[in-house]
Design an enzyme around this catalytic site. Structure first.
Site: not given
Ligand code: AMP
Length: 613
Positions: A8, A71, A169, A191
């Site tokens: 992850d 990210k 994810e 999420d």
């Protein structure tokens, strides 16, 4: 069966997990201290590159060389990130379609920074499992576009990892839940992490996890909550202390860290106090959960529209959803939980650790791909429509969003000029009507068409979205049966040559990085020992004879000198020497403390007073 790990790669924290053969269950890999989360922070210090907690400690001292939330920059162009840049203390520059982070003496790309995080995870897994790790499943937000996915794959390659699959994810989270609960029906996975938001709806039936729809926002997360709080704090500080700190990079880091810590405390407490010592004054303020809810309400609302759109795309009503699963650190915010419950009309589950569930699911998918699990199947979707720019800049959609992947589409092309041997085309991704409002993915040149009168060639172009959600293209001239060659010029992203160079660089830096880390660790240890010894001398020095005290002072001075140099072995040697020189003093201090305890004081009091010292 060669092992594949699940990673992850998060905005805030990253983790690596694997499936334990003995239990058949996924487990997160801890580091030597037992921590499972690796903060996704990389610091480029003069001594070398640091990752994780060690890098976090550089945030305030070297904000311009400590990269966090990278990210948010992956696979994006300068125009995409321009309005967010004021929030980053490090400098971001435009560079041929992508961005680079300026470190003063050199510039690095977001995939290179992510590769440093991936490499640290890889080394952690190798140390724990006692075997080389070369393959990984890496997760990305479901709403990542082609360039962002490609950038993630590039990061893996630079880190020496073969990214065998990119998994969304929320889909990964549902796999972890599926394994855990084995319940069938429709699951909504909400999420909300540090930098991104995703909603996915899945149908789980007989081991098949079919994603029905996905939606989200790759620019919305807990970082934005922190920013909303920081903006409020900046105003409050200006009103009360007459100082505007918005342009002071160090102060902004202090504020950001304090805002995040306060936000986290307010997930369990109703009110909290912030105390931030600045040079000129100490800022002190009480803030309540209701205050923060007022600041972030608009952002939380921003996640609900995508939930409704995903429901509409899947043709479902909220009542059709059997379970709601919460993933990501920001779902611990009570307001988020309340609003999600209101939208779906049912309380949400969060039995698995919100921090670990994505990595655990990635490990499950890795195990499926490695052949370790045969009764589970994952059918994911592409989050955004894929199309081609046609006359007048209009988009002609070839693959609509939420199509199950892998999938392909065909389009016929011909020439408009006699004897034309090359055809240009432009591929875009997005939901808007005009190409200029969508993400430009790539421009293609079809070459090697046989010269024919205009309109005669029949060129079939096949677009394939692979199981990673990444576009691949093939073309053929049907009259001659000759394959036309395709030259892909990705609009954003690294070229093949760039990636190759970065892989080489990463080997060159790897050794220097390990050296740098070891030196920093040696210095840290020296600092700790010196602080303890100085304190002991100050407080109980008289317990040792004068010549012993002198020997200790000398050992201290020698260590201090070694510590300012770069000879790691010498630092170790002198740290050991200082420890040895203080052995006797430590003993007599312990004796004295014991005597005291036996004399009258209670042990707890002694411990408390020693803890204070
Ligand atoms: P993730 O990307 O899933 O690791 O989520 C990280 C985000 O979750 C960051 O913005 C954190 O500040 C936030 N976060 C973590 N724990 C909490 C908490 N207890 N309450 C509120 N936000 C949290």
């Amino acid at each position: 069966m060669s092992r594949i790990v699940g990673i992850d790669l998060g905005t805030t924290n990253s983790l690596v997990a694997f499936v334990d053969e003995k239990t058949g269950l996924p487990r997160v890999v801890p580091d030597r201290e037992g921590h499972t989360l690796l903060p996704s922070i990389v610091a480029f210090t003069p001594d070398g590159v640091l990752v994780g907690d060690a890098a976090r400690r550089q945030l305030v001292r070297h904000p311009e060389r400590t990269v966090y939330s990278v990210k948010r920059l992956m696979g994006r162009g300068y125009e995409d990130v321009n309005d967010e840049l004021c929030y980053f203390p490090y400098k971001v520059l435009p560079c041929e379609g992508i961005v680079k982070i300026d470190l003063g003496d050199r510039a690095v790309t977001p995939p290179e920074v992510s590769a440093i995080i991936l490499r640290a995870l890889r080394e952690r897994a190798e140390a724990y499992l006692g075997e080389p790790v070369e393959k990984a499943v890496v997760t990305v937000p479901a709403y990542f576009n082609d360039s962002q996915r490609q950038a993630t794959k590039d990061a893996g390659r630079i880190a020496g990892l073969d990214v065998v699959r990119i998994v969304n994810e929320p889909t990964a989270a549902s796999l972890a839940y599926g394994l855990h609960r084995l319940k069938e029906g429709v699951i909504a996975v909400y999420d909300l992490g540090g930098g991104t938001f995703d909603i996915s709806l899945l149908r789980v039936e007989a081991g098949v996890f079919e994603v029905l729809a996905t939606n989200g926002n790759t620019r919305l997360g807990g970082d934005d909550f922190d920013r909303a709080i920081v903006l409020w704090l900046l105003d409050d500080i200006r009103d009360r202390h007459g100082a505007y700190l918005g342009r002071d990079a160090e102060a902004m880091q202090e504020l950001r860290l304090a805002a995040e810590a306060a936000k986290i405390r307010l997930s369990s407490d109703e009110r909290t106090t912030l105390t931030i010592p600045f040079e000129a004054f100490t800022y002190h303020q009480e803030i309540t959960r209701a205050d923060v809810e007022g600041l972030i309400a608009r952002l939380v609302e921003g996640t609900l529209g995508p939930c409704r759109m995903a429901l509409a795309d899947a043709g479902l009503a909220p009542a059709d959803v059997d379970e709601v699963v919460l993933v990501g650190g920001s779902t611990r915010v009570p307001l988020v939980r309340r609003r999600v419950q209101e939208v779906f009309g049912r309380p949400a589950h969060s039995q698995l650790s919100a921090d670990e569930v994505v990595a655990l699911g990635a490990a499950v998918q890795a195990h499926i791909l490695a052949g370790g699990i045969t009764d589970m199947l994952l059918l994911d979707v592409t989050p955004l429509s894929l199309g081609i720019e046609t006359l007048g800049g209009i988009v002609s959609v070839l693959i609509p969003r939420n199509t199950t992947i892998p999938t392909s589409a065909r389009e016929m092309f011909t020439t408009s000029v006699d004897g034309q041997v090359v055809v240009d085309m432009h591929v875009v991704q997005g939901e808007r009507e005009l190409a200029r409002d969508c993400r430009s993915l790539a421009r293609f040149e079809l070459r090697g068409i046989d010269p024919m009168p205009a309109g005669m060639p029949k060129i079939e172009v096949v677009f394939l979205i692979d199981a990673n959600g990444i576009l691949q293209v093939a073309a053929k001239e049907l009259r001659t049966g000759k394959a036309a060659s395709i030259e892909v010029k990705p609009t954003y992203g690294l070229s093949e040559a760039d990636v190759e160079r970065m892989v080489e660089d990463s080997f060159a830096y790897a050794e220097a990085d390990v050296e740098a880390r070891l030196l920093i660790e040696a210095r840290n240890e020296a600092d700790t020992v010196m602080t303890h010894v100085e304190r002991a001398l100050r407080q109980s020095g008289e317990l040792a004879p004068a010549d012993e005290r002198e020997a200790i002072r000398q050992a201290l001075e020698e260590l201090r000198q070694a510590r300012s140099g770069t000879d790691r072995d010498l630092i170790h040697e002198r740290t050991t020497a200082l420890n040895r020189a203080t052995e006797h003093l430590a003993e007599v201090m312990m004796d004295a403390a014991l005597k005291d305890a036996l004399g009258s004081k209670r042990a707890a009091e002694i411990l408390a007073s020693r803890g204070e010292s």
